[in-house]
Structures are given as structure tokens and as C-alpha cells.
Scaffold this active site. Structure first.
Site, PDB file in Angstrom:
ATOM      1  CB  THR A 193      -6.833  15.261  53.790  1.00 45.49           C
ATOM      2  OG1 THR A 193      -5.922  14.471  54.546  1.00 45.49           O
ATOM      3  CG2 THR A 193      -7.590  16.129  54.748  1.00 45.49           C
ATOM      4  NE  ARG A 221       1.631  10.308  59.286  1.00 44.88           N
ATOM      5  CZ  ARG A 221       0.842  11.108  58.584  1.00 44.88           C
ATOM      6  NH1 ARG A 221      -0.438  10.849  58.474  1.00 44.88           N
ATOM      7  NH2 ARG A 221       1.318  12.172  58.000  1.00 44.88           N
ATOM      8  N   GLY A 223      -1.297  11.976  61.755  1.00 48.76           N
ATOM      9  CA  GLY A 223      -0.918  13.146  60.963  1.00 48.76           C
ATOM     10  C   GLY A 223      -1.365  14.449  61.601  1.00 48.76           C
ATOM     11  CG  ASP A 224      -1.874  17.621  58.873  1.00 49.71           C
ATOM     12  OD1 ASP A 224      -1.863  16.457  58.407  1.00 49.71           O
ATOM     13  OD2 ASP A 224      -2.398  18.569  58.272  1.00 49.71           O
ATOM     14  CB  THR A 244      -4.957  18.512  52.216  1.00 50.38           C
ATOM     15  OG1 THR A 244      -4.548  17.253  51.658  1.00 50.38           O
ATOM     16  CG2 THR A 244      -4.976  19.561  51.104  1.00 50.38           C
ATOM     17  N   GLY A 247       1.576  15.629  56.487  1.00 47.12           N
ATOM     18  CA  GLY A 247       1.209  16.076  57.831  1.00 47.12           C
ATOM     19  C   GLY A 247       2.358  16.409  58.764  1.00 47.12           C
TER      20      GLY A 247
HETATM   21  N1  ASP Z   1      -2.403  15.646  55.977  1.00 43.70           N
HETATM   22  C1  ASP Z   1      -2.716  14.254  55.864  1.00 43.70           C
HETATM   23  C2  ASP Z   1      -1.790  13.506  56.777  1.00 43.70           C
HETATM   24  O1  ASP Z   1      -0.610  13.741  56.789  1.00 43.70           O
HETATM   25  C3  ASP Z   1      -2.590  13.719  54.480  1.00 43.70           C
HETATM   26  C4  ASP Z   1      -3.034  14.665  53.391  1.00 43.70           C
HETATM   27  O2  ASP Z   1      -3.733  15.611  53.633  1.00 43.70           O
HETATM   28  O3  ASP Z   1      -2.664  14.492  52.242  1.00 43.70           O
HETATM   29  O4  ASP Z   1      -2.256  12.619  57.437  1.00 43.70           O
END
Ligand code: ASP
Length: 339
Positions: A193, A221, A223-224, A244, A247
Site C-alpha cells: 500500500t 473485497r 480493505g481498510d 498498511t 486490512g
Molecule cells: N491494507 C491493505 C489492504 O488490506 C493492504 C496492505 O496495506 O498491505 O487492502
């Protein structure tokens, strides 16, 4: 006569105040931190690969350093820095983003303005070249916070953002990675990310984050990153935060807001709040493999991660700046241009 004396007195006081406020005006300090994800095995970081990451992290940082020292707003800074990282194929955002299990790129991004708690985000977008620009426009030009999928794309088109074919985001490295996942092989780098947080000379804090999410994720899907308070948050009263990691854990722990809340309600320092959320809350849940960058209203910064590496760089108005990839390894520099 009395009136003249009175008027002279007022004038003298006003001039004195003007001179005082001019002479006491000090440019405020600024700070910036960026991350390019905490995914990847430290073993895969050859000196050449590490040098390449450092070069691009420093280039991204330089954009922010220059803008902040010119007095630009932290909101514009975090957007421009994230744009650079979205265009760089090394990172999991924009060009170079991971793919879902069907081989399609679905991108998430968010931006937040700590001066007024306004935020904008997009999720599951397949064709916007710079997703964070769409997030910024959601914030600036709609009454909403989060747009998803086709609606977000239609909005981006309407706003004349650059639209690309989904294949624009592809790289050979991400195709190989997805193939390994499909074969059930262990992959070195299933995520990543990019993010940027900054404090500007007017005391305003902002955060922006952009990602392709998790390699091999189910279609749809989210993520966060675009969930305000989970992967991205900013509040002038506390801090600007960009995360990061896996998520799902970050959403369940509302990580970015939790850091802000610990500072606001418990009076924790930025570092204590960040470490407490990452190591005392995320770690015990099994959410290893992530990191957090943050800057507070005094310009203090933190870069915490529970992995062997996090691509990161930082700079302050004192002239100090640094870059690092592996844990415990950081290069620190001093520029003479800043005060
Ligand atoms: N946080 C991101 C997600 O889950 C992925 C990452 O930051 O590695 O989409």
C-alpha cells in the site's frame, strides 16, 4: 484635547501591536512521513532492490518536502506524493497494483483533511489512473465520503480524471505473484500500500492512502484503506495516520481512529498510542505483517511496523530527513536549505 490624547494613545498601541506581531511571526514547522507498504520478505531485499526502493521513496519525499517548505497545504502535499507512488510500478497502488483472484485490479484510496474532518474515499475502482485524485474529488465535490465500483468510476469520468484500461496497472511481477497464489505457493509479497501524512506550516494535518489491496483477494473485497478511521485518519487536534497491513484486522480494530482517540481521550503521546495499537491490539489478534506512519500536531513523527521491513521516508522542517526499508536500518541526512 482629551480626545486627541486618547486617539494618539490608541494609534500608538495599534502600531506597537502591528510591529510586535510582525516581528514575532515565525514560520511554523512542518513534517512529512511516507510509506510504500510493509509487505515482502526481508531476504528478497538485495542491495540493488533496496537501493531502487530508496531512490523512489526519496523522490516521492522530495515532492512533499519542496511543497511544504513553500508553504503548500498538507492536503495538496499528501495527494501529490501519493500520486507519485501510484505512478511508480514498484508499489502496490495505481500502476503496479496487485490483482484479485480473477486477475483484475480493484483499487481503494482515501484522503482526509484534519482541519475540518472532511474525508473522501473510493473503493473497488478498476479504471481510474490515480485513485487518490478521485477520493479527493469525492471529498471536495460531493456530499458523500465513499463511492464504490462503477459509481466511483462514473464520477471520476464526470470529473474528467484520467481513465485507463485495467491492464495499465499490470506488471509482470504482479502476474507472477498471482500465478503463485493460484498454485497454492507461498508468495513473498501478497500485499503493500502507499501512504503519506503531513503537517503544514499552518498547523494542518492530512493523510492519504492508496492501494491495490491484497493479491488474490475475492472480487469486491474492500480493505481498510478507504474505511475512514481504519486505514486512514486525520484530525488537527491529534494526528494524521496512514496504515498498511492485513486490512481485515485494521478494520476490526479501527486502527487509525483508535490512535487518534488514545491521544485525545487518554492524553497518550503519538508514539505511545501507535505502539499500543499495533503491538498490544493488532499483534495479539494475529494481524502481523503491517505498519503505521503518523505525524502529530507538534510535528512529531512515528513509523511503527511489526514486520521485517517497511518502505518508509520522512522529513522535517529542521532539515533532517531519512529513508529506510529493512527493520533497524535507516539512512538519515541533513539538508542545508531548511531551517
Ligand atoms: N491494507 C491493505 C489492504 O488490506 C493492504 C496492505 O496495506 O498491505 O487492502
Amino acid at each position: 484635547m482629551k480626545f486627541r490624547l486618547f486617539a494618539t494613545l490608541i494609534l500608538t498601541l495599534a502600531c506597537g501591536q502591528l510591529i510586535y506581531s510582525q516581528s514575532s511571526f515565525q514560520p511554523r514547522k512542518w513534517s512529512i512521513v511516507i510509506h510504500g507498504g510493509a509487505g515482502g520478505a526481508p531476504k528478497s531485499m538485495t542491495p540493488e532492490r533496496k537501493a531502487l526502493y530508496e531512490k523512489h521513496l526519496l523522490e516521492a519525499l522530495e515532492i512533499g518536502r519542496k511543497m511544504l517548505s513553500e508553504g503548500k497545504s498538507s492536503l495538496d502535499v499528501v495527494q501529490k506524493v501519493v500520486n507519485y507512488m501510484e505512478d511508480c510500478p514498484l508499489f502496490n497502488a495505481g500502476k503496479g497494483a496487485v490483482m484479485n483472484i480473477d486477475g483484475i485490479h480493484e483499487l481503494d484510496a482515501a484522503i482526509m483533511d484534519g482541519s475540518n474532518l472532511k474525508a473522501g474515499a473510493i473503493a473497488g475502482v478498476r479504471d481510474v489512473r490515480n485513485p487518490v485524485n478521485a477520493a479527493r474529488l469525492v471529498m471536495d465535490s460531493t456530499a458523500h465520503v465513499l463511492l464504490i465500483g462503477e459509481g466511483a468510476s462514473a464520477f471520476a469520468k464526470e470529473m474528467k480524471l484520467e481513465i485507463v484500461d485495467n491492464s495499465y496497472f499490470s506488471t509482470q511481477a504482479r502476474t507472477n505473484q498471482l500465478n503463485s497464489i493460484k498454485k497454492g505457493e507461498e508468495t513473498k509479497d501478497p500485499r503493500g500500500t502507499v501512504g503519506c501524512v503531513a503537517l503544514d506550516i499552518n498547523g494542518n494535518l492530512s493523510a492519504a492512502t492508496s492501494t491495490g489491496g491484497m493479491s488474490g483477494k475475492k472480487w469486491g473485497r474492500v480493505g481498510d484503506v478507504p474505511v475512514i478511521g481504519a486505514g486512514t485518519y486525520a484530525n488537527n487536534a491529534t494526528a494524521a495516520i496512514s496504515c498498511t497491513g492485513h486490512g481485515e484486522y485494521w478494520i476490526r480494530r479501527v486502527v487509525a481512529f483508535d490512535i487518534s482517540a488514545l491521544m485525545e481521550y487518554r492524553g497518550y503521546s503519538l508514539e505511545k498510542a501507535t505502539n499500543s495499537v499495533l503491538f498490544d491490539k493488532i499483534d495479539p489478534m494475529g494481524g502481523s505483517g503491517g505498519g503505521i506512519i503518523a505525524v502529530d500536531h507538534d510535528g512529531n513523527i512515528t513509523m511503527a511496523f511489526n514486520t521485517g521491513l517497511m518502505h518508509r521516508a520522512w522529513a522535517k522542517s529542521t532539515g533532517e530527513y531519512g529513508v529506510g526499508v529493512l527493520k533497524g536500518e535507516e539512512k538519515v541526512f541533513r539538508s542545508n536549505n531548511e531551517k
